[in-house]
Write an enzyme that holds these catalytic residues in place. Structure first.
Site, short mmCIF file in Angstrom:
data_model
loop_
_atom_site.label_atom_id
_atom_site.label_comp_id
_atom_site.label_asym_id
_atom_site.label_seq_id
_atom_site.Cartn_x
_atom_site.Cartn_y
_atom_site.Cartn_z
N ASN A 156 14.70 -42.20 -47.26
CA ASN A 156 14.53 -41.39 -48.48
C ASN A 156 15.41 -41.91 -49.60
OD1 ASN A 156 12.63 -38.97 -48.20
ND2 ASN A 156 13.73 -38.92 -46.26
N ARG B 2 24.77 -32.68 -41.92
CA ARG B 2 25.77 -31.61 -41.84
C ARG B 2 25.38 -30.44 -42.72
NH1 ARG B 2 30.53 -32.72 -39.55
NH2 ARG B 2 30.67 -34.85 -38.81
N HIS C 14 13.42 -31.59 -46.11
CA HIS C 14 13.33 -31.17 -44.70
C HIS C 14 11.91 -31.44 -44.18
CE1 HIS C 14 14.38 -29.04 -41.09
NE2 HIS C 14 13.23 -28.39 -41.18
N THR D 78 21.16 -23.66 -50.04
CA THR D 78 22.01 -22.47 -50.05
C THR D 78 22.77 -22.46 -48.73
OG1 THR D 78 20.28 -21.15 -49.03
CG2 THR D 78 20.33 -21.20 -51.44
N ASP E 184 18.44 -24.93 -44.14
CA ASP E 184 17.05 -25.32 -44.43
C ASP E 184 16.20 -24.17 -44.97
OD1 ASP E 184 17.61 -27.88 -43.51
OD2 ASP E 184 17.03 -27.39 -41.47
C1 GRF Z 1 14.06 -37.16 -42.86
O1 GRF Z 1 13.01 -36.84 -41.98
C2 GRF Z 1 14.51 -35.94 -43.62
O2 GRF Z 1 13.47 -35.06 -43.89
C3 GRF Z 1 15.48 -35.31 -42.66
O3 GRF Z 1 16.17 -36.39 -42.09
C4 GRF Z 1 15.33 -37.54 -42.11
C5 GRF Z 1 16.10 -38.60 -42.83
O4 GRF Z 1 15.47 -39.84 -42.83
N1 GRF Z 1 16.33 -34.37 -43.35
P1 GRF Z 1 16.02 -41.02 -43.73
O5 GRF Z 1 17.51 -41.20 -43.35
O6 GRF Z 1 15.84 -40.65 -45.17
O7 GRF Z 1 15.22 -42.23 -43.34
#
Ligand code: GRF
Length: 215
Positions: A13, A90, A108, A140, A144
């Site tokens: 991401n 975390r 998420h 918050t 999630d």
């Molecule tokens: C993703 O599936 C995100 O939704 C979740 O943790 C994963 C992180 O993947 N919170 P990356 O480290 O961005 O590849």
């Protein structure tokens, strides 16, 4: 807008945000990346793209509060305006969140409030859901479960494994996260209690609601 991105692992991401910035689709600056773990792929991505990064590890601090204060200080020093949790493993307490009120977002891999916490994709398969997806929401103190900015729905196939479903959801994550950041940077995200409205966005089509504009 100056972005601070918190990571713990692979950083795909983070990469989607880097690509959006470098490709000129997102006029924001990645001012600082913080990882709470060493030796992760996310940091290799920072090095490759010349981004400022820091390791801030929980075990180096006597308390969670000091750990979070250290992250807050680093982010403030970098003039961060929006904190993006991109696979940060975390839960943040009020110590952190009160320093960036409604300025922390998370991605998420489920349609919240379904399948909160860890292994949301496996939870969806085990439950037998036929549709799951991903959510960008404000963070918050409830895990999630903050106000939703955008969601995408993704089908679950009979033959799906946790890996195949995670991969399918991830390709949607990589689109809604930079888009949500762009909307925030444009000042179009309005919050009315739990309801979030992106001004001028198109609502009412799937798989993305609101519909994506740039990604
Ligand atoms: C993703 O599936 C995100 O939704 C979740 O943790 C994963 C992180 O993947 N919170 P990356 O480290 O961005 O590849």
């Amino acid at each position: 807008m100056n972005l601070g991105i918190l990571v713990s692992g692979r950083g795909s991401n983070l990469q989607a945000i880097i690509d959006a910035v470098e490709g000129g689709r997102l006029e924001s600056k990645i001012s600082l990346v913080i990882s709470d773990r060493e030796g992760v792929q996310a940091i290799e991505r920072c090095i490759r793209h010349g981004l400022a990064y820091r390791f801030i590890r929980r075990k180096d601090f006597g308390s969670r509060e000091e750990f979070e204060q250290s992250m807050v200080q680093a982010l403030k020093e970098a003039n961060v305006e929006l904190v993006v949790l991109a696979g940060f493993m975390r839960v943040l307490s009020s110590t952190f969140l009160q320093s960036f009120p409604m300025r922390v977002i998370n991605i998420h891999p489920s349609i919240t409030p379904a399948f909160q916490g860890l292994k949301a994709q496996r939870q969806a398969i085990e439950y037998g859901s036929r549709i799951t997806g991903c959510t960008v929401h404000f963070v918050t103190e409830e895990l999630d479960n903050g106000p939703v900015i955008a969601q995408a729905c993704v089908p679950v196939l009979p033959e799906d494994t946790e890996e195949s479903l995670s991969e399918r959801i991830l390709s949607y994550e990589h689109r809604i996260l930079p888009q949500a950041i762009k909307w925030l940077s444009e000042g179009r995200v309005k919050v009315y209690g739990r309801q979030v409205v992106v001004e001028g966005a198109r609502y009412g089509t799937l798989p993305f609601n609101p519909d994506l504009e740039d990604f």
